[in-house]
Design a protein around this motif. Structure first.
Motif, PDB file in Angstrom:
ATOM      1  N   ASP A 168      66.872  60.969  87.825  1.00  0.00           N
ATOM      2  CA  ASP A 168      67.776  59.867  88.190  1.00  0.00           C
ATOM      3  C   ASP A 168      67.454  59.215  89.537  1.00  0.00           C
ATOM      4  O   ASP A 168      68.296  58.560  90.124  1.00  0.00           O
ATOM      5  N   GLU A 169      66.256  59.378  90.038  1.00  0.00           N
ATOM      6  CA  GLU A 169      65.825  58.755  91.291  1.00  0.00           C
ATOM      7  C   GLU A 169      64.737  57.733  90.970  1.00  0.00           C
ATOM      8  O   GLU A 169      63.832  58.014  90.190  1.00  0.00           O
ATOM      9  N   HIS A 170      64.866  56.552  91.565  1.00  0.00           N
ATOM     10  CA  HIS A 170      63.835  55.530  91.409  1.00  0.00           C
ATOM     11  C   HIS A 170      62.782  55.740  92.484  1.00  0.00           C
ATOM     12  O   HIS A 170      63.110  55.976  93.648  1.00  0.00           O
ATOM     13  N   TYR A 171      61.520  55.671  92.077  1.00  0.00           N
ATOM     14  CA  TYR A 171      60.407  55.832  93.008  1.00  0.00           C
ATOM     15  C   TYR A 171      59.596  54.548  93.057  1.00  0.00           C
ATOM     16  O   TYR A 171      59.454  53.851  92.060  1.00  0.00           O
ATOM     17  N   LEU A 172      59.080  54.256  94.238  1.00  0.00           N
ATOM     18  CA  LEU A 172      58.259  53.068  94.442  1.00  0.00           C
ATOM     19  C   LEU A 172      56.865  53.484  94.881  1.00  0.00           C
ATOM     20  O   LEU A 172      56.694  54.482  95.584  1.00  0.00           O
ATOM     21  N   LEU A 196      50.954  58.398  95.667  1.00  0.00           N
ATOM     22  CA  LEU A 196      52.101  58.618  96.552  1.00  0.00           C
ATOM     23  C   LEU A 196      53.275  57.792  96.062  1.00  0.00           C
ATOM     24  O   LEU A 196      53.146  56.599  95.796  1.00  0.00           O
ATOM     25  N   LEU A 197      54.419  58.453  95.935  1.00  0.00           N
ATOM     26  CA  LEU A 197      55.637  57.792  95.485  1.00  0.00           C
ATOM     27  C   LEU A 197      56.735  58.021  96.521  1.00  0.00           C
ATOM     28  O   LEU A 197      56.842  59.104  97.105  1.00  0.00           O
ATOM     29  N   TYR A 198      57.550  56.989  96.712  1.00  0.00           N
ATOM     30  CA  TYR A 198      58.591  57.011  97.727  1.00  0.00           C
ATOM     31  C   TYR A 198      59.942  56.873  97.052  1.00  0.00           C
ATOM     32  O   TYR A 198      60.176  55.905  96.324  1.00  0.00           O
TER      33      TYR A 198
END
Length: 100
Positions: free
Chosen positions: A39-43, A77-79
């Motif tokens: 349930d977390e969006h990563y950029l 790498l994802l934030y």
């Protein structure tokens, strides 16, 4: 008698036009979809740089200084988006109050 449709016929051109428009719509929708994990969006890094108006080098510095959260999956790498918002909220300064 059946009509023969060729690549020069209006029907064929209309059909290929619709196919191209549909392909573009799918591409545009795919770009807007962000991956979610638990349930977390990563950029991705380029998305973070664009959203925060920073360079890739600045993003590297923020990682080095542990100012932002990130994870590496398969070398990418994802934030976490929520982590970026937390950093922005924590470091927000209202400079308008100094302008008076």
């Amino acid at each position: 008698m059946a009509e023969i449709i060729t690549k020069d016929s209006d029907e064929f051109k209309e059909l290929t036009g619709w196919i191209k428009k549909t392909g573009k719509a799918v591409e545009n929708a795919t770009v807007r979809i962000r991956p979610t994990i638990a349930d977390e969006h990563y950029l991705k890094g380029d998305d973070v740089c664009r959203k925060l108006h920073i360079s890739r080098r600045t993003l590297q510095t923020l990682r080095d200084e542990k100012a932002i959260l990130y994870t590496s999956i398969g070398g990418t790498l994802l934030y976490p988006e929520s982590g970026l918002y937390e950093v922005l909220k924590k470091n927000y300064r209202d400079f308008r109050r100094f302008m008076k």
